[in-house]
Design a protein around this motif. Structure first.
Motif, PDB file in Angstrom:
ATOM      1  N   THR A 152      89.510  63.579  68.208  1.00 58.76           N
ATOM      2  CA  THR A 152      89.430  64.408  66.986  1.00 58.76           C
ATOM      3  C   THR A 152      89.392  63.535  65.745  1.00 58.76           C
ATOM      4  N   ASN A 153      90.230  62.505  65.743  1.00 58.76           N
ATOM      5  CA  ASN A 153      90.267  61.608  64.585  1.00 58.76           C
ATOM      6  C   ASN A 153      88.923  60.908  64.389  1.00 58.76           C
ATOM      7  N   LEU A 154      88.363  60.398  65.490  1.00 60.41           N
ATOM      8  CA  LEU A 154      87.072  59.709  65.398  1.00 60.41           C
ATOM      9  C   LEU A 154      85.970  60.673  64.952  1.00 60.41           C
ATOM     10  N   LEU A 155      85.985  61.888  65.523  1.00 55.66           N
ATOM     11  CA  LEU A 155      84.948  62.860  65.198  1.00 55.66           C
ATOM     12  C   LEU A 155      85.011  63.263  63.729  1.00 55.66           C
ATOM     13  N   LEU A 156      86.212  63.628  63.270  1.00 57.01           N
ATOM     14  CA  LEU A 156      86.359  64.046  61.867  1.00 57.01           C
ATOM     15  C   LEU A 156      86.097  62.883  60.926  1.00 57.01           C
ATOM     16  N   THR A 157      86.566  61.702  61.319  1.00 54.88           N
ATOM     17  CA  THR A 157      86.324  60.530  60.469  1.00 54.88           C
ATOM     18  C   THR A 157      84.835  60.257  60.350  1.00 54.88           C
ATOM     19  N   PHE A 158      84.116  60.425  61.469  1.00 51.59           N
ATOM     20  CA  PHE A 158      82.675  60.191  61.449  1.00 51.59           C
ATOM     21  C   PHE A 158      81.972  61.140  60.487  1.00 51.59           C
ATOM     22  N   PHE A 159      82.263  62.452  60.638  1.00 48.59           N
ATOM     23  CA  PHE A 159      81.561  63.430  59.812  1.00 48.59           C
ATOM     24  C   PHE A 159      81.984  63.330  58.344  1.00 48.59           C
ATOM     25  N   VAL A 160      83.290  63.175  58.102  1.00 46.72           N
ATOM     26  CA  VAL A 160      83.753  63.092  56.704  1.00 46.72           C
ATOM     27  C   VAL A 160      83.274  61.804  56.060  1.00 46.72           C
ATOM     28  N   SER A 161      83.395  60.689  56.787  1.00 47.39           N
ATOM     29  CA  SER A 161      82.969  59.414  56.214  1.00 47.39           C
ATOM     30  C   SER A 161      81.466  59.391  55.989  1.00 47.39           C
ATOM     31  N   ARG A 162      80.703  60.034  56.917  1.00 48.37           N
ATOM     32  CA  ARG A 162      79.255  60.068  56.720  1.00 48.37           C
ATOM     33  C   ARG A 162      78.890  60.827  55.451  1.00 48.37           C
ATOM     34  N   SER A 163      79.630  61.924  55.177  1.00 48.22           N
ATOM     35  CA  SER A 163      79.358  62.684  53.960  1.00 48.22           C
ATOM     36  C   SER A 163      79.740  61.907  52.706  1.00 48.22           C
ATOM     37  N   ILE A 164      80.532  60.856  52.860  1.00 48.19           N
ATOM     38  CA  ILE A 164      80.929  60.025  51.716  1.00 48.19           C
ATOM     39  C   ILE A 164      80.111  58.748  51.666  1.00 48.19           C
ATOM     40  N   VAL A 202      93.569  69.686  57.894  1.00 45.48           N
ATOM     41  CA  VAL A 202      93.951  70.886  58.643  1.00 45.48           C
ATOM     42  C   VAL A 202      93.346  70.840  60.045  1.00 45.48           C
ATOM     43  N   ALA A 203      92.069  70.468  60.123  1.00 46.49           N
ATOM     44  CA  ALA A 203      91.414  70.385  61.425  1.00 46.49           C
ATOM     45  C   ALA A 203      92.058  69.313  62.300  1.00 46.49           C
ATOM     46  N   MET A 204      92.558  68.240  61.678  1.00 41.01           N
ATOM     47  CA  MET A 204      93.213  67.178  62.431  1.00 41.01           C
ATOM     48  C   MET A 204      94.458  67.696  63.150  1.00 41.01           C
ATOM     49  N   VAL A 205      95.066  68.762  62.626  1.00 43.76           N
ATOM     50  CA  VAL A 205      96.241  69.359  63.265  1.00 43.76           C
ATOM     51  C   VAL A 205      95.841  70.471  64.228  1.00 43.76           C
ATOM     52  N   LEU A 206      94.958  71.360  63.776  1.00 41.90           N
ATOM     53  CA  LEU A 206      94.642  72.550  64.564  1.00 41.90           C
ATOM     54  C   LEU A 206      93.794  72.231  65.794  1.00 41.90           C
ATOM     55  N   ILE A 207      92.803  71.375  65.635  1.00 43.55           N
ATOM     56  CA  ILE A 207      91.921  71.075  66.770  1.00 43.55           C
ATOM     57  C   ILE A 207      92.686  70.438  67.934  1.00 43.55           C
ATOM     58  N   PRO A 208      93.533  69.395  67.713  1.00 49.83           N
ATOM     59  CA  PRO A 208      94.306  68.855  68.844  1.00 49.83           C
ATOM     60  C   PRO A 208      95.229  69.896  69.481  1.00 49.83           C
ATOM     61  N   LEU A 209      95.855  70.755  68.653  1.00 48.32           N
ATOM     62  CA  LEU A 209      96.721  71.786  69.224  1.00 48.32           C
ATOM     63  C   LEU A 209      95.930  72.724  70.130  1.00 48.32           C
ATOM     64  N   PHE A 210      94.777  73.137  69.659  1.00 47.18           N
ATOM     65  CA  PHE A 210      93.947  74.040  70.455  1.00 47.18           C
ATOM     66  C   PHE A 210      93.469  73.364  71.742  1.00 47.18           C
ATOM     67  N   LEU A 211      92.989  72.129  71.617  1.00 44.17           N
ATOM     68  CA  LEU A 211      92.483  71.428  72.794  1.00 44.17           C
ATOM     69  C   LEU A 211      93.585  71.116  73.787  1.00 44.17           C
ATOM     70  N   ILE A 212      94.762  70.713  73.300  1.00 44.86           N
ATOM     71  CA  ILE A 212      95.854  70.380  74.225  1.00 44.86           C
ATOM     72  C   ILE A 212      96.363  71.626  74.917  1.00 44.86           C
ATOM     73  N   LEU A 213      96.245  72.793  74.241  1.00 37.64           N
ATOM     74  CA  LEU A 213      96.607  74.047  74.897  1.00 37.64           C
ATOM     75  C   LEU A 213      95.652  74.334  76.049  1.00 37.64           C
ATOM     76  N   ILE A 214      94.352  74.157  75.814  1.00 35.59           N
ATOM     77  CA  ILE A 214      93.370  74.367  76.880  1.00 35.59           C
ATOM     78  C   ILE A 214      93.586  73.369  78.018  1.00 35.59           C
ATOM     79  N   ILE A 215      93.798  72.093  77.657  1.00 34.41           N
ATOM     80  CA  ILE A 215      94.007  71.066  78.681  1.00 34.41           C
ATOM     81  C   ILE A 215      95.284  71.348  79.460  1.00 34.41           C
ATOM     82  N   GLY A 216      96.331  71.803  78.741  1.00 37.51           N
ATOM     83  CA  GLY A 216      97.581  72.145  79.422  1.00 37.51           C
ATOM     84  C   GLY A 216      97.393  73.247  80.437  1.00 37.51           C
ATOM     85  N   MET A 217      96.587  74.254  80.089  1.00 35.98           N
ATOM     86  CA  MET A 217      96.296  75.324  81.037  1.00 35.98           C
ATOM     87  C   MET A 217      95.588  74.782  82.279  1.00 35.98           C
TER      88      MET A 217
END
Length: 504
Positions: free
Chosen positions: A198-210, A12-27
């Motif tokens: 976002t992918n690298l960040l989430l992968t880092f945190f999720v993979s670290r927890s595993i 879910v974060a992989m979808v929502l975070i890029p949308l939110f960030l690209i909205l800010i960057i677009g502005m």
């Protein structure tokens, strides 16, 4: 949080975070690229390119199209006006206000060009209009670019007097769309960067927890492989890894207990071999001494020879008894001795055994007393032969340690709802408190020196415990030094089969 829920949240974060960030960057990019074109008076918020700004752009484009269409109409129906310099000047002013211009060519020569058009190299640019990749529509040809900045539309017509002419309508590349050509790639590149980040960040945190608990489990497994079983595994997690860690820790504890038990078995095996060797060596030494005495002529009389032969017979009997009990104990220990359970009236059985002991020469100086708290029969499930071995071993053990002038052996019977209780007590020397917990261990003798003179083989009570437990009962010993010892054991009453029922 479980791993499944953590992965779902990461998707879910992989979808929502890029949308939110690209909205800010677009502005931000919109303000950077289009802030000036929106006008200084636009105070409507973070979006400068909206509302009146976009309306103004599209209104300019529509007006330009209308003026150009009018000029093309004149070229087709009243070409004489295109030779009128005053008309061309007025039209040029109008087009310049709309970010456009025109060029009129007569007989291959430039008759008029808008003031914003650079005449240097103009004829070459115009000559290229209509060549390569052209698109024809309603008699005109569209071809970019003139002066490197204008889109050109050419309309061919004929002046009065049949002179050939061409009208070139020039459209300045709209600054908004020019910046849009930079804005869109920048926005797309930003989107790729945001997705990658976002992918690298989430992968880092999720993979670290595993990966971290996996490495912990790996190191724990390596320690176990090296035989280090004392260090506990503490993941302190409430997810699937926590469950795996608990199972791993339980495995470690069981493995540690198993190894400890194996070492204890190995120690017991060594002790068993040592005890067997000791107990067999004593009678063998006696037999060897008697044989040498007979061979060397020490027994020079009939009386001495008979004594030596009797001693050999006694030692042989001791060895035979020891080997028999050792064989029985081994079969019981390996669960290879069959048991045949059947209903037995325990009251009558013990009563008959007590009478049998009274006729046994070994018990001629022992006062045997059988007492029962029950008036009638007491049916139990037991193997008659094995039960006889239990009673004889307990009685024999009591007989060996009776050291008083008046020797008493009491046999008592009691019952509970599900089991019968047999208690055999003597008034012998008793057993010290520190030795009492060990009396049912194999080859254990209460006396300090290992000797078969006063003690038996050391297997008697160990055999008692194994047989009673195979019956589904338990055994215990109570004793006081100088007062005597009591061995008590239980048997299940009829209807309460021991584990496994009848064994063949």
């Amino acid at each position: 949080m479980t791993i499944r829920r953590r992965l779902i949240l990461s998707y879910v974060a992989m979808v929502l975070i890029p949308l939110f960030l690209i909205l800010i960057i677009g502005m931000i990019l919109t303000r950077v690229f289009f802030g000036g074109e929106a006008g200084d008076g636009n105070k409507e918020g973070i979006f400068p390119m909206h509302g009146a700004a976009f309306s103004q752009v599209w209104e300019t484009i529509n007006q330009r199209e209308q003026v150009m269409n009018g000029v093309k109409f004149i070229a087709e129906h009243d070409p004489g006006l295109l030779a009128d310099n005053e008309f061309l000047t007025e039209t040029d002013k109008t087009l310049q206000g709309l970010q456009a211009g025109l060029v009129v060519v007569k007989n291959g020569e430039v008759l008029f060009a808008s003031s914003g058009v650079n005449r240097e190299g103009l004829e070459d640019d115009l000559s290229k209009v209509g060549t390569g990749g052209e698109r024809r529509h309603s008699g005109w040809i569209k071809e970019p670019k003139v002066n490197g900045r204008y889109n050109a539309e050419r309309v061919d017509f004929v002046f009065a007097g049949q002179s050939p002419g061409s009208l070139y309508l020039l459209s300045d590349l709209n600054p908004v769309f020019n910046k849009m050509s930079q804005f869109m790639p920048t926005l797309f590149l930003s989107l790729l960067i945001v997705i990658a980040f976002t992918n690298l960040l989430l992968t880092f945190f999720v993979s670290r927890s595993i990966i971290r608990p996996l490495y912990t489990l790996k190191h724990a497994a390596e320690r176990i492989k090296e035989g280090e079983l004392d260090q506990p595994l503490e993941l302190k997690r409430r997810d699937e890894f926590g469950e795996v860690g608990e199972a791993f820790e339980e495995m470690r504890e069981r493995l540690k207990a198993s190894i400890r038990l194996q070492l204890q078995y190995e120690e017991n095996r060594k002790e068993l071999i040592s005890n067997i060797s000791h107990d067999l060596k004593t009678p063998i030494t006696g037999i060897k001494a008697c044989v040498e005495g007979l061979r060397d002529g020490i027994a020079d009389t009939e009386e001495k020879r008979d004594k030596y032969i009797a001693m050999i017979g006694q030692k042989t009997a001791d060895m035979d008894r020891l080997i028999e009990e050792l064989f029985l104990f081994s079969k019981l220990d390996l669960k290879r001795l069959p048991f045949h359970f059947e209903p037995v009236d325990l009251h009558r059985y013990l009563e008959e055994w007590a009478e049998e002991l009274k006729t046994d020469p070994r018990y001629k100086d022992v006062h045997i007393d059988f007492r029962s708290k029950l008036a009638g029969p007491l049916p139990v499930l037991a193997d008659r032969d094995k039960l006889k071995r239990v009673l004889m071993n307990i009685g024999g053990n009591s007989l060996q340690y009776m050291n008083k002038p008046e020797k008493d052996l009491r046999i008592e019977l009691d019952a509970r709802p599900r089991e019968a209780i047999i208690r055999i007590a003597d008034n012998g020397a008793g057993i010290a408190g520190e030795a009492l917990p060990h009396v049912f261990e194999r080859f254990y003798r209460a006396e300090s020196a290992r000797s078969s003179t006063t003690g038996g083989s050391g297997l008697g009570l160990a055999i008692v415990r194994q047989i009673v437990e195979e019956h589904g009962g338990n055994v215990r010993a109570d004793s006081a030094v100088g007062e005597g010892t009591a061995i008590s054991f239980t048997l299940p009453r009829r209807g309460n089969l021991p584990m496994g029922g009848e064994q063949e």
